[in-house]
Design a protein around this motif. Structure first.
Motif, PDB file in Angstrom:
ATOM      1  N   PRO A 168       0.834  -1.212   0.000  1.00 17.92           N
ATOM      2  CA  PRO A 168       0.000   0.000   0.000  1.00 17.92           C
ATOM      3  C   PRO A 168       0.866   1.258   0.000  1.00 17.92           C
ATOM      4  O   PRO A 168       1.949   1.285   0.575  1.00 17.92           O
ATOM      5  CB  PRO A 168      -0.797  -0.115   1.305  1.00 17.92           C
ATOM      6  N   TYR A 178      -7.940   2.140   1.340  1.00 23.23           N
ATOM      7  CA  TYR A 178      -8.025   1.684   2.731  1.00 23.23           C
ATOM      8  C   TYR A 178      -8.041   2.883   3.671  1.00 23.23           C
ATOM      9  O   TYR A 178      -7.326   3.864   3.449  1.00 23.23           O
ATOM     10  CB  TYR A 178      -6.836   0.787   3.071  1.00 23.23           C
ATOM     11  N   CYS A 217      -7.418   4.311   7.553  1.00 25.67           N
ATOM     12  CA  CYS A 217      -6.677   3.988   8.777  1.00 25.67           C
ATOM     13  C   CYS A 217      -6.715   5.171   9.747  1.00 25.67           C
ATOM     14  O   CYS A 217      -5.750   5.434  10.464  1.00 25.67           O
ATOM     15  CB  CYS A 217      -5.236   3.604   8.449  1.00 25.67           C
ATOM     16  N   CYS A 260      -3.988  -2.288   6.343  1.00 26.53           N
ATOM     17  CA  CYS A 260      -4.774  -2.287   5.100  1.00 26.53           C
ATOM     18  C   CYS A 260      -5.355  -3.670   4.806  1.00 26.53           C
ATOM     19  O   CYS A 260      -5.024  -4.317   3.800  1.00 26.53           O
ATOM     20  CB  CYS A 260      -3.901  -1.816   3.926  1.00 26.53           C
ATOM     21  N   PRO A 302     -10.666  -3.150   2.382  1.00 30.22           N
ATOM     22  CA  PRO A 302     -10.809  -1.890   1.648  1.00 30.22           C
ATOM     23  C   PRO A 302     -12.126  -1.192   1.956  1.00 30.22           C
ATOM     24  O   PRO A 302     -13.150  -1.838   2.194  1.00 30.22           O
ATOM     25  CB  PRO A 302     -10.744  -2.321   0.176  1.00 30.22           C
ATOM     26  N   SER A 343      -4.774   4.945   2.396  1.00 28.59           N
ATOM     27  CA  SER A 343      -3.731   4.306   1.603  1.00 28.59           C
ATOM     28  C   SER A 343      -4.386   3.619   0.412  1.00 28.59           C
ATOM     29  O   SER A 343      -5.601   3.398   0.393  1.00 28.59           O
ATOM     30  CB  SER A 343      -2.964   3.264   2.434  1.00 28.59           C
ATOM     31  N   ARG A 357      -3.775   0.461  -2.709  1.00 29.56           N
ATOM     32  CA  ARG A 357      -3.073  -0.550  -3.506  1.00 29.56           C
ATOM     33  C   ARG A 357      -3.581  -0.413  -4.931  1.00 29.56           C
ATOM     34  O   ARG A 357      -4.780  -0.204  -5.144  1.00 29.56           O
ATOM     35  CB  ARG A 357      -3.378  -1.965  -3.002  1.00 29.56           C
TER      36      ARG A 357
END
Length: 254
Positions: A61, A79, A81, A95, A98, A146, A148
């Motif tokens: 990520p 994601y 956090c 992460c 999602p 974040s 991916r």
């Protein structure tokens, strides 16, 4: 060199005839039937989608506000956090789950005219749009997100997106619709319903009541209640699908 002595039957045990193939009892067949499944097909659409999912989840990520430059189209997962209590169940620096999954495909793909140029930045641009959206809302911070992402062949992008959404049921894909919406344009804003996501997380300039005066059919309190129910396991699969269908229909009527 002396010749080897001829083998003698005295030096070997008597050979035994192999047993016949055992008959399959009724219990054996019942057990086999219970475990029966179709042969694995790596080219099955579902399996192709899972292979793309596995490759995406294998990517490290990156902070949403520091995404590396990249060419091409593909798929991505956002994601959360941060400290917002509404998302406490999925908020994690690891992460794991999602909050949103999306795809970026070349312009014209729906008309069958898509032919992406080598220097196209479709995926990066889409992620940047989300960065802009989150930068405008009042109760979320870009630094708490974040992403991916995976550059992939266009033919597999939609398949993979469906597989991942079905697997995780990301809250902004299933319960609160509208995060991925674009500005509908000045001619449509006045007559369009404000997206449920913008009702829940106000701030995007084009969805401001001055620009889009008609509120969503899904009030913010309803979205909050649905999110809590989803994370608490109080929503059945049928209920989630019903909510998705309801919001899809609302979007069509804009």
């Amino acid at each position: 060199m002396p010749a080897s002595p001829n083998p003698s039957s005295e030096n070997f045990p008597s050979p035994k005839k192999p047993s016949q193939k055992p008959r399959k009892s009724k219990a054996w067949r019942i057990a086999a039937e219970e475990r029966h499944s179709d042969p694995y097909n790596p080219l099955d659409l579902e399996n192709l989608g899972r292979s793309v999912e596995a490759e995406l989840l294998n990517r490290k990520p990156e902070p949403l506000d520091e995404v590396s430059p990249v060419y091409g189209s593909g798929i991505y997962a956002l994601y959360y956090c941060g400290p917002n209590p509404l998302y406490a169940e999925i908020s994690s620096r690891d992460c794991l789950v999602p909050v949103y999954v999306g795809q970026a495909r070349p312009t014209g793909v729906r008309k069958g005219t898509a032919e992406e140029k080598p220097d196209a930045t479709t995926l990066w641009d889409r992620i940047y749009e989300h960065k802009q959206s989150l930068g405008q809302v009042h109760d979320l911070e870009i630094s708490d997100f974040s992403v991916r992402y995976l550059v992939a062949i266009e033919a597999f992008v939609s398949i993979a997106e469906r597989v991942i959404i079905r697997h995780y049921r990301p809250v902004w894909n299933s319960i609160v619709d509208g995060f991925g919406n674009h500005d509908p344009g000045a001619n449509r804003r006045k007559d369009s319903y404000r997206p449920a996501w913008d009702e829940l997380h106000p701030g995007r300039w084009w969805s401001h009541p001055d620009n889009m005066p008609t509120p969503s059919k899904t009030p913010a309190d309803v979205s909050r209640s649905r999110i809590r129910d989803l994370f608490a396991g109080r929503l059945s699969e049928e209920a989630v699908l019903s909510i998705e269908a309801e919001q899809t229909e609302e979007g069509k009527n804009d």
